[in-house]
Design an enzyme around this catalytic site. Structure first.
Site, mmCIF file in Angstrom:
data_model
loop_
_atom_site.group_PDB
_atom_site.id
_atom_site.type_symbol
_atom_site.label_atom_id
_atom_site.label_comp_id
_atom_site.label_asym_id
_atom_site.label_seq_id
_atom_site.Cartn_x
_atom_site.Cartn_y
_atom_site.Cartn_z
ATOM 1 N N HIS A 167 -2.348 -3.141 16.899
ATOM 2 C CA HIS A 167 -3.398 -3.475 16.256
ATOM 3 C C HIS A 167 -4.958 -3.494 16.817
ATOM 4 C CE1 HIS A 167 -0.152 -5.279 14.458
ATOM 5 N NE2 HIS A 167 -0.525 -5.654 13.720
ATOM 6 N N CYS A 209 -3.112 -5.192 21.600
ATOM 7 C CA CYS A 209 -2.136 -4.722 21.488
ATOM 8 C C CYS A 209 -2.120 -3.244 20.690
ATOM 9 C CB CYS A 209 -1.984 -5.172 19.912
ATOM 10 S SG CYS A 209 -0.787 -4.628 18.934
ATOM 11 N N LYS A 233 -6.230 4.707 9.488
ATOM 12 C CA LYS A 233 -5.711 4.181 9.381
ATOM 13 C C LYS A 233 -5.215 3.054 8.450
ATOM 14 C CE LYS A 233 -2.086 1.313 11.306
ATOM 15 N NZ LYS A 233 -1.971 0.153 13.145
ATOM 16 N N LYS A 250 -3.906 -3.099 5.388
ATOM 17 C CA LYS A 250 -3.559 -4.287 4.193
ATOM 18 C C LYS A 250 -4.505 -4.675 3.582
ATOM 19 C CE LYS A 250 0.912 -5.132 5.372
ATOM 20 N NZ LYS A 250 2.069 -6.364 5.337
ATOM 21 N N CYS A 301 2.458 -8.210 15.185
ATOM 22 C CA CYS A 301 2.477 -7.614 15.331
ATOM 23 C C CYS A 301 3.882 -8.941 15.661
ATOM 24 C CB CYS A 301 3.161 -7.051 16.730
ATOM 25 S SG CYS A 301 2.260 -5.891 17.129
ATOM 26 N N CYS A 330 1.037 -11.100 20.092
ATOM 27 C CA CYS A 330 0.173 -10.155 19.033
ATOM 28 C C CYS A 330 0.879 -11.067 17.457
ATOM 29 C CB CYS A 330 -0.092 -8.922 18.920
ATOM 30 S SG CYS A 330 -0.893 -8.441 17.680
ATOM 31 N N HIS A 362 0.802 -1.347 -0.043
ATOM 32 C CA HIS A 362 -0.045 0.522 0.251
ATOM 33 C C HIS A 362 0.881 1.101 0.374
ATOM 34 C CE1 HIS A 362 1.096 0.584 4.224
ATOM 35 N NE2 HIS A 362 0.420 -0.907 4.263
ATOM 36 N N HIS A 366 3.846 1.955 2.497
ATOM 37 C CA HIS A 366 5.605 0.665 2.380
ATOM 38 C C HIS A 366 6.436 2.032 0.684
ATOM 39 C CE1 HIS A 366 2.692 -2.701 2.637
ATOM 40 N NE2 HIS A 366 3.383 -2.564 3.964
HETATM 41 ZN ZN LIG Z 1 0.043 -6.357 17.498
#
Ligand SMILES: [Zn+2]
Length: 556
Positions: A145, A142, A303, A306, A128, A125, A18, A21
């Site tokens: 996330h 998290c 945010k 993906k 992560c 997580c 996306h 990146h």
């Molecule tokens: Zn996470």
């Protein structure tokens, strides 16, 4: 000569790339191109993290085999090199590259004095790929996330990170390891001062679905994906391989006296600024010299997820889900339009919000109107008044009234260098852009179309001086824009270069307008439109050069 090794992080390939990146890749490319132009030997490396557990989970969800799924997405990341005109020297895929696995195994063995096995239970997580302590979670969720980490109990290999607090602190506070911006350096120091706990560096092979690199001497475990992924920065250089040819790259780019610079997002700071340097110290290697941390992009205030980057951008101007895929954006609006938005609008500190409308507005206002218009005006006037024959001035020598432009041309090179040394891409592009602003202002003040008259108000000598300075300024733009906008800069330079007959080429668009409805109609006649209109314009010798002058001239 100082060798400079520049790396981006290697993203997970659990989805297609996306726009977030693209930011890091473009920033790294600008640094690589800039340093190469300064005569520095540069190696620019990117790649993909194929071995992440979340790739395995995403493949399951997609109903595909892990190999097929990972290959497909990794290919989309690799294709960004061409799509965004990145000058990547090397692209490593951790599951495919023959250099990687032996390098990771050698790295593991080199750290063995700091590795031990123990039972561990913690909150993990998968997003992560890391364990969290209760204090690090927000209401049990998290911080990255917002999901509830899974309770995992297993026997793992651990790395004795706790030994490295003092040497890490010293490397950072003395500037041996430079972390920019300062806010992120302070964040790392706070993390170190808060106490470093040993971290687990392996997973049971069963939980990883057999994906990943087996721990040397303990095939029931696979190397923790972060340990695996971080090693890419040296495995791609041939670290741990006996092949002397490979080893030469390692000695040159990592073990030598040059710069080793990592670019990364704030979400992976701890891994790069704490874990990775400690791993390097444990294995007896040099630290990176610089870490530059960028913040995040949001898209339309949200945010970027993906899963939102799945389908290509179909309708220009739309901010729908597919509009976030960088290759589709570059195909639709041009690689330089995407690069320009990322470089010009994303601040050194703080998040930035991406929309297609903003990308198009930047490209049209600045690249098509500001820059494209300038270059075409200058080239068209030289064609009309001097038959395309004119020696460019050095750009920094002022015709009367051109002092501001001369100063902008003189200062741009140093200003760009200082800004990039500080990883400030917005400041660097602003320094170049001051030439465009000054040059357009100078054209409007100097009014070359009046100087060109044979009667009263005409001044052929001054006209020569004005046009020579403007052409010189355009040449400076062609040179200074090259690291930022490789395609556009090459077109600008070509417009300023006389052919074999000693004449400048006829005006060609250096950047096409992207918006369907042109914002400012009069400016459209000056070479930023379609080539057909360009041809008409070239033949229209009696037309005034300045659209603002159309009415005044016609009234005479
Ligand atoms: Zn996470």
């Amino acid at each position: 000569m100082t060798a400079t090794y520049i790396t981006t992080t290697i993203p997970y390939v659990n989805a297609r790339p996306h726009i977030g990146h693209a930011l890091e890749l473009v920033q790294a490319d600008v640094l690589a191109r800039y340093h190469r132009r300064c005569g520095v030997a540069v190696r620019f490396q990117a790649g993909t993290d194929d071995n992440a557990l979340k790739n395995v989970l995403a493949a399951d969800t997609a109903g595909l085999g892990v190999r097929e799924f990972v290959d497909r997405n990794a290919e989309a990341f690799g294709a960004l090199g061409d799509a965004l005109t990145l000058s990547v020297d090397d692209f490593i895929r951790t599951s495919r590259d023959p250099r990687h696995r032996p390098g990771v195994e050698a790295f593991w063995r080199a750290c063995s004095g700091d590795l031990y096995r123990r039972q561990y239970t913690g909150r993990y997580c998968t997003g992560c790929e890391q364990f969290y302590t209760p204090a690090e979670l927000n209401d049990g969720r998290c911080p990255e996330h917002g999901t509830e980490p899974e309770l995992v109990g297993e026997e793992n290999w651990f790395f004795r990170l706790s030994r490295y607090a003092a040497p890490l602190r010293e490397a950072i506070t003395t500037g041996l390891l430079r972390i920019e911006p300062a806010g992120h350096r302070n964040e790392v120091l706070a993390l170190i001062n808060g106490g470093l706990a040993d971290f687990s560096v392996s997973r049971p092979a069963g939980r990883a679905g057999g994906w990943g690199i087996p721990v040397p001497g303990d095939p029931g475990q696979v190397v923790y994906v972060w340990f695996d992924a971080l090693c890419n920065y040296v495995t791609a250089l041939g670290y741990g391989q006996d092949d002397p040819a490979r080893d030469g790259a390692y000695r040159r780019w990592w073990a030598g006296p040059g710069n080793r610079v990592h670019l990364l997002g704030k979400g992976v700071l701890r891994f790069h600024a704490v874990y990775w340097p400690a791993m390097l110290l444990a294995s007896g290697q040099q630290l990176p010299t610089g870490i530059f941390v960028h913040d995040y992009l949001t898209a339309g205030g949200r945010k970027i997820s993906k899963s939102g980057a799945g389908s290509p951008a179909r309708s220009p101007g739309a901010d729908g889900p597919g509009a976030l895929e960088p290759a589709a954006l570059a195909a639709e609006y041009g690689a330089d339009a995407v690069r320009w938005w990322l470089l010009r609008e994303v601040p050194r500190v703080g998040d930035a919000d991406f929309t297609v409308a903003r990308l198009v507005a930047r490209a049209d206002d600045e690249l098509a109107n500001g820059l494209g218009n300038l270059v075409n005006r200058v080239v068209a006037m030289i064609g009309r008044y001097r038959d395309g024959r004119l020696s460019p001035g050095p750009g920094h020598l002022a015709a009367p009234g051109g002092e501001g432009l001369a100063a902008a041309c003189r200062q741009a090179g140093d200003a760009v260098g200082a800004a990039l040394e500080n990883f400030d891409f917005r400041q660097a592009t602003a320094a170049v852009w001051s030439i465009v602003d000054e040059a357009n202002g100078f054209v409007n003040r100097a009014r070359p179309w009046e100087l060109a008259r044979t009667g009263p108000g005409g001044d052929q000598q001054l006209l020569d001086a004005v046009l020579a300075q403007l052409l010189g300024a355009c040449s400076v733009l062609g040179r200074e824009l090259a690291p930022f906008l490789p395609g556009t800069a090459a077109r600008v330079a070509a417009q300023c270069t006389p052919g074999a007959d000693g004449r400048l080429p006829g005006p060609r668009p250096v950047f096409r307008r992207r918006a369907r409805r042109a914002r400012s109609v009069p400016a459209a006649g000056l070479g930023v439109e379609e080539p057909q209109q360009e041809q008409q314009h070239e033949g229209a010798d009696d037309r005034p050069d300045d659209p603002d002058q159309v009415e005044a001239v016609n009234a005479q």
